[in-house]
Scaffold this active site. Structure first.
Site, PDB file in Angstrom:
ATOM      1  N   ASP A 118       0.820  -1.210   0.000  1.00  0.00           N
ATOM      2  CA  ASP A 118       0.000   0.000   0.000  1.00  0.00           C
ATOM      3  C   ASP A 118       0.854   1.260   0.000  1.00  0.00           C
ATOM      4  O   ASP A 118       0.313   2.366  -0.026  1.00  0.00           O
ATOM      5  CB  ASP A 118      -0.941   0.005   1.219  1.00  0.00           C
ATOM      6  N   ASP A 168       1.027 -10.766   8.575  1.00  0.00           N
ATOM      7  CA  ASP A 168       1.589  -9.424   8.696  1.00  0.00           C
ATOM      8  C   ASP A 168       3.021  -9.458   8.188  1.00  0.00           C
ATOM      9  O   ASP A 168       3.693 -10.490   8.258  1.00  0.00           O
ATOM     10  CB  ASP A 168       1.558  -8.958  10.153  1.00  0.00           C
ATOM     11  N   ASP A 216       5.800  -8.662   9.201  1.00  0.00           N
ATOM     12  CA  ASP A 216       6.908  -9.039  10.090  1.00  0.00           C
ATOM     13  C   ASP A 216       6.740 -10.438  10.666  1.00  0.00           C
ATOM     14  O   ASP A 216       7.580 -10.881  11.449  1.00  0.00           O
ATOM     15  CB  ASP A 216       7.012  -8.036  11.239  1.00  0.00           C
ATOM     16  N   ASP A 236     -10.389  -7.880  11.449  1.00  0.00           N
ATOM     17  CA  ASP A 236     -10.207  -9.317  11.611  1.00  0.00           C
ATOM     18  C   ASP A 236     -11.324  -9.943  12.447  1.00  0.00           C
ATOM     19  O   ASP A 236     -11.968 -10.906  12.013  1.00  0.00           O
ATOM     20  CB  ASP A 236      -8.833  -9.614  12.221  1.00  0.00           C
TER      21      ASP A 236
END
Length: 872
Positions: free
Chosen positions: A313, A360, A362, A457
C-alpha cells in the site's frame, strides 16, 4: 576524631582505627556514619571475642549471612540490622537442630503430606477407572429423548434453586466466617488435583463466593441517606459489576480448552488445494518484509499450488523490484481506502486460489505452516477459518522495560495460549489478522474482509460465524514476528483494538441478529467487554480516596463485614485464575497490564460507544530502535497524576487515623491498605514507561540446534547454535577448536536432509563460546539462512512451555519489587522540581526495607558458619 583516639588509645590501635575510618569514608560513608561505625567496632572488640575461630568463620561468611549489610559502608543503625538478622539466623539454625522426637514428628507430617499429594494425583485415574463403564453405556439410554430432557431439566432447576439459596442466604459474621472457611478448605484440598475436575470445582467455589459478594453489595452496602456516599458507592458498584461479569464470562470461555491437534493431509498431493499467501505492507522497511517472503518461499507445499503476494500500500519501487527478483507477485493500489482490509480485498480480485493465508509483513511462517493447518479444511467442509498463535521473538515493551523476556508470560500469552483455545471449544475462534488460513468461498460470500470497523479481523470472523461457518484454532505456534518496540506504539495498537471491538459492539452487536449460537454470543461479548476495562480500572485506582478525601462511604458496612466478603471474593478468584491461567498469565500481572492501558483506552472506547464511526486507523510501527534509556513522560503523566492523588490520600488517611473519630479507625486502615496496593500497581506502570535501550536492529532468538563450522584450512568442528539473528549467531564449540577473533569461517546448517553453507566472520571468542557475524549473503543464501533458522518447524513450538509455574505469593512479591522499581526510576529521571520528593519517598522505603531479615546466600562454607553462629 584522630585527636580523641590518639589520647585514648595506644598508637598501633589508633593507627588501625584511623585506617578503618578512612576506608569507610572511601567507600562512601558519611563522616558521622564512619565515626559511629568505628565506635561500634570498638564496642564489638571489647564485649565479643572476635578473634575466636568461630567468630572468624562468621566474619568470613559475612556476605552470605548478612547480604543486606555493607561492612565497608556502615550506617548508623547497623547494630539493629545485625541483631534482627542474627535472631532470624538463630531461629533458622535452631530449626535444623531440633530434637529427634520433633524431627521425627516433622518427618511424619511431611510423609503424610506426600501421601496426600500422591493420592490426589492418582485420584483422576481411579475415578476414570471406576466410571469406565459409563463411557460404554449411557445410564439413561433406555429412556426416550423427551424423558431425558425432562430429567435434565429437573436436575438443572433444583441446582439453580440451591445455588440461589446459597447466594442469597444472609449470614451473621460468625456464620459467614465458618461458611468461607469450609469453602476455602475445599479449595485447598482440590487445587492440587491434576486434571480439569479441580479447575471446575474451583470455578464453582469462586462463583459461589463472588455471587454472594455481588448480591451483598447490591442489597446491603449502599448508603441511601447520603447523596455523596450514594453516588460514589454506585460508581464503585458499577466497576465491580463489570469485573464480576467479565469474571463469569471468562470462566465460561476457558472452562474446557479444546487443544486441537493437526489432521494429516492425504498422501495424494493432487488432492491438496491451492493457496494464496498475502503479505500486506504499508510503511514498513523492506528488511522487515524480506524474512517473511523468504520463509514463505520455503513452505512445504506444492509450488504449482502456492502463490505468494506482496500487497504494497506504499507503492514503493524497491518492493516491486524485490518481488520480481525473488519470484513473488506484487500488487500496489492507486487508492488506499479501508487500510489493511481494503488492501487485502483489492488483492482478492486477482488471486484465484481456493484458500488465502494472511501474514503481517513481520510474521515469519515456519515451513510446516500449511501442512499443520490445511488438514482440518479437507476434513470439515464447513470450516471457514483456521487461526494460529501470534508469537513474538522480540520482547514487547513490558518484557523489555522490565527485563522479563521469557521469564514471565507476556500480555498476549493468555489470549493465544488459553482464551482462543477456549473459544475453539465453543466454535468462536476469532480471526486475528495474521497467521491464519481462510477458505475463499465463505470469504467471498461475506464480501471479503470487513471494512466497517478498524478491527477488521474480529469483525470478519463474526460475519463468517453468522453465516453458519465454523472456525478452528491450533495452539502450536507456526509463525513469529516482531513485537512493538515502544510503550507508546504498544498503547496505540491497543487503542485501535479497543475502539474497533467497541465499534463492532455498536454496529454488529453479537447479542442480537441471526446466525450465532448462544455460546458464540457470550465469547464475542466477553472479548468486547475486555476492552471496556479502562473506566472500571480507573475507578478501582481512585475508589478508596472517596472515603479518605470526601468522607463518602463507598461500601456502607462495618469493616469486619467488608473483610469477610471482599477478601474471599478476591482470594478465590485469584486462586482459580492461578489454576486455570497459571501457565499463560501469572497472578497480579493483569493489574499492571490494565493499569498501563486504562487511561488511554477509556476515552476512545467511550467515544466509540457514543459515535462508532468517529476515529481513524493507525498502523503499528515495527522494527525500530531505542538508542537511550529514558522515561516516556508523555505516556507516564497520567500514572504520575494518580500516584500524587493517592499520596494525598495517604497523608489525609494518616491524619484521620490519629485525629479522626475512633469508630472510623478500622475503616481508615482498610482504605489505606487499598491505597498502598494502588500505589504499588501505579509504581509498576511507571516502571513500564521507562524505555530500555534497544540498539540491535536484528533481534536475537535463543534456540539450540546442531551445526558445524569449517575453517579456511579445511578443519571441521561440531558446534551448537545457541542463538541467532538476521545478522549473526552465537555458537558453542563442542570440544577444543582454535578459532581467532576476526577469522573467517563457514557455518554449516541442516534443513531436513540438505546441508547449507554460510560465510561468517568471528566477532568474539569467550572460551568455547563464539559470536559469528554473517558476511554479505546472496539472495539465495539469505533465503536458505531464514529457512534454516526462523522458518524451522520446531523453532517456536516449545516457547510456550518454558515459563515457570505461577506461584501467587511469589508473583505478588514480584509486583511489589516492580512498584518500588518504578518509584526509583522517578527519583532518577524526574525533573529537579519534583525529584526531591520521590528521592525522599524511595529513600524512606529503602530505609524501612533495610531492616527486613534476608535469607542467607548459600555457599559451600556457609553451613559451618551457621553452626558456629548457633553455638555463640
Amino acid at each position: 576524631m584522630s585527636i580523641l583516639t590518639r589520647w585514648l588509645l595506644i598508637p598501633p590501635v589508633n593507627a588501625r582505627l584511623i585506617g578503618r575510618y578512612r576506608d569507610y569514608r572511601r567507600h562512601g560513608a558519611s563522616a558521622f556514619s564512619a565515626t559511629l561505625g568505628c565506635f561500634w567496632m570498638i564496642l564489638a572488640w571489647i564485649f565479643i571475642p572476635l578473634e575466636h575461630p568461630r567468630w572468624q568463620r562468621i566474619r568470613a561468611e559475612h556476605k552470605n549471612l548478612y547480604p543486606h549489610i555493607n561492612a565497608s559502608r556502615p550506617r548508623p543503625l547497623d547494630p539493629v540490622r545485625y541483631l534482627i538478622q542474627t535472631c532470624w539466623l538463630l531461629i533458622g539454625a535452631s530449626r535444623k537442630e531440633t530434637p529427634k522426637p520433633r524431627r521425627r514428628a516433622f518427618s511424619g507430617l511431611q510423609n503424610i503430606r506426600g501421601r496426600y499429594h500422591q493420592w490426589m494425583n492418582e485420584l483422576p485415574e481411579r475415578v476414570s477407572h471406576k466410571t469406565q463403564h459409563l463411557d460404554e453405556k449411557k445410564e439413561l439410554g433406555h429412556l426416550s429423548a423427551g424423558a431425558r430432557r425432562l430429567i435434565l431439566g429437573i436436575i438443572v432447576t433444583f441446582s439453580l434453586i440451591l445455588a440461589l439459596i446459597c447466594v442469597t442466604q444472609p449470614f451473621n459474621p460468625l456464620a459467614q466466617f465458618i461458611f468461607l472457611m469450609l469453602l476455602w478448605g475445599v479449595a485447598l484440598i482440590v487445587r492440587r488435583m491434576p486434571g480439569r475436575f479441580s479447575a471446575l470445582m474451583l470455578i464453582v467455589l469462586s462463583l459461589t463466593v463472588s455471587c454472594r459478594y455481588i448480591w451483598w453489595r447490591y442489597t446491603s452496602t449502599l448508603n441511601w441517606d447520603d447523596p455523596v456516599s450514594l453516588v460514589c458507592g454506585l460508581i464503585l458498584l458499577f466497576a465491580e459489576t463489570y469485573a464480576w461479569i467479565v469474571l463469569v464470562l471468562g470462566y465460561f470461555q476457558v472452562v474446557w480448552p479444546l487443544n486441537r491437534q493437526p489432521v494429516p493431509l492425504p498422501k495424494d498431493m493432487s488432492l491438496w488445494p491451492s493457496v494464496d499467501i498475502f503479505v500486506p505492507t504499508y510503511n514498513e522497511d523492506l528488511n522487515v518484509v524480506k524474512n517473511t517472503i523468504y520463509a514463505s518461499l520455503g513452505i512445504d507445499w506444492p509450488k504449482d499450488k502456492l502463490n505468494i503476494w506482496i500487497l504494497d500500500d506504499g507503492g514503493r519501487e524497491e518492493f516491486r523490484q524485490f518481488a520480481q527478483n525473488v519470484g513473488v507477485k506484487y500488487i500496489a493500489r492507486t487508492t488506499h481506502e479501508h487500510a489493511k482490509a481494503g488492501n487485502i480485498n483489492n488483492a482478492l480480485k486477482y488471486a484465484k486460489g481456493e484458500f488465502v493465508s494472511i501474514f503481517d509483513c513481520d510474521h515469519v511462517p515456519t515451513r510446516s505452516f500449511l501442512q499443520m493447518t490445511m488438514g482440518w479444511f479437507l476434513k470439515e467442509k464447513q470450516l471457514a477459518m483456521m487461526q494460529t498463535p501470534h508469537h513474538f521473538f522480540s520482547p514487547d515493551p513490558f518484557e523489555r522495560n522490565l527485563g522479563r523476556f521469557r521469564k514471565t508470560p507476556n500480555e498476549g500469552t493468555l489470549f493465544y495460549g488459553l482464551v482462543q483455545d477456549g473459544n475453539d471449544m465453543w466454535d468462536a475462534t476469532f480471526f486475528c489478522g495474521s497467521c491464519a488460513v481462510i477458505r475463499r468461498k465463505p470469504l467471498d460470500e461475506i464480501g471479503g474482509i470487513a471494512v466497517e470497523t478498524v478491527t477488521e479481523d474480529a469483525h470478519t470472523s463474526l460475519r463468517l460465524h453468522r453465516r453458519g461457518y465454523t472456525s478452528a484454532y491450533m495452539r502450536i505456534p507456526q509463525a513469529a514476528g516482531l513485537a512493538t518496540e515502544s510503550l507508546s506504539a504498544h498503547i496505540g495498537q491497543r487503542i485501535r483494538w479497543a475502539r474497533g471491538m467497541v465499534q463492532i459492539f455498536r454496529l454488529d452487536n453479537p447479542l442480537t441478529g441471526k446466525g450465532l449460537k448462544f455460546a458464540q454470543r457470550l465469547c464475542y461479548v466477553n472479548a468486547m467487554f475486555h476492552f471496556l476495562s479502562g473506566i472500571p480500572r480507573l475507578i478501582f485506582l481512585t475508589a478508596p480516596l472517596a472515603f479518605l478525601l470526601l468522607h463518602a462511604y463507598i461500601i456502607y458496612a462495618p469493616a469486619l463485614m467488608i473483610a469477610l466478603f471482599v477478601l474471599p471474593h478476591m482470594i478465590h478468584a485469584s486462586l482459580t485464575n492461578s489454576k486455570i491461567q497459571g501457565k499463560y498469565r501469572h497472578s497480579f500481572w493483569s493489574e499492571i497490564y490494565e493499569t498501563v492501558l486504562a487511561w488511554y483506552i477509556a476515552p476512545p472506547t467511550l467515544v466509540a460507544l457514543i459515535n462508532p464511526h468517529k476515529g481513524k486507523f493507525n498502523v503499528t510501527a515495527k522494527g525500530g530502535l531505542v538508542e537511550e534509556e529514558y522515561v516516556d513522560w508523555v505516556i507516564s503523566r497520567p500514572y504520575i497524576f494518580l500516584v500524587l492523588l493517592n499520596l494525598v490520600g495517604v497523608a489525609v488517611g494518616i491524619w484521620r487515623y490519629f485525629y479522626g473519630p475512633p469508630t472510623e479507625m478500622l475503616t481508615v486502615v482498610v482504605s489505606m491498605v487499598w491505597v498502598f496496593y494502588n500505589l504499588i500497581v501505579l509504581g509498576g506502570a511507571v516502571a513500564v514507561s521507562v524505555e530500555s535501550k534497544q540498539v540491535r536492529r536484528s533481534h536475537r532468538v535463543e534456540m539450540t540446534m546442531p551445526a558445524a563450522i569449517a575453517r579456511e584450512d579445511g578443519h571441521l568442528f561440531s558446534c551448537t547454535v545457541q542463538d541467532f539473528s538476521d545478522g549473526g549467531l552465537g555458537i558453542k564449540i563442542n570440544g577444543q577448536a582454535q578459532i581467532l577473533e576476526g577469522q573467517k569461517v563457514n557455518l554449516l546448517l541442516k534443513r531436513g536432509q540438505q546441508e547449507y553453507v554460510f560465510p561468517t566472520q568471528v566477532a568474539r571468542v569467550m572460551g568455547n563460546e563464539v559470536g559469528l557475524k554473517l558476511m554479505p549473503l546472496t539472495t539465495q543464501q539469505h533465503i536458505d539462512f531464514v529457512q534454516c533458522t526462523f522458518a524451522r518447524a520446531d523453532t517456536w513450538a516449545l516457547w510456550q512451555d518454558s515459563y515457570p509455574e505461577d506461584k501467587p505469593l511469589e508473583s505478588l512479591l514480584d509486583i511489589l519489587k516492580l512498584g518500588f522499581r518504578g518509584y526509583r526510576h522517578l527519583a532518577e529521571f524526574a525533573p529537579s522540581s519534583v525529584k526531591g520528593i520521590f528521592r525522599v519517598l524511595t529513600s524512606l522505603v529503602s530505609w524501612v526495607v533495610s531492616f527486613i531479615p534476608r535469607r542467607p546466600e548459600r555457599s559451600e562454607t556457609a553451613q559451618p558458619s551457621d553452626q558456629a553462629l548457633a553455638q555463640q
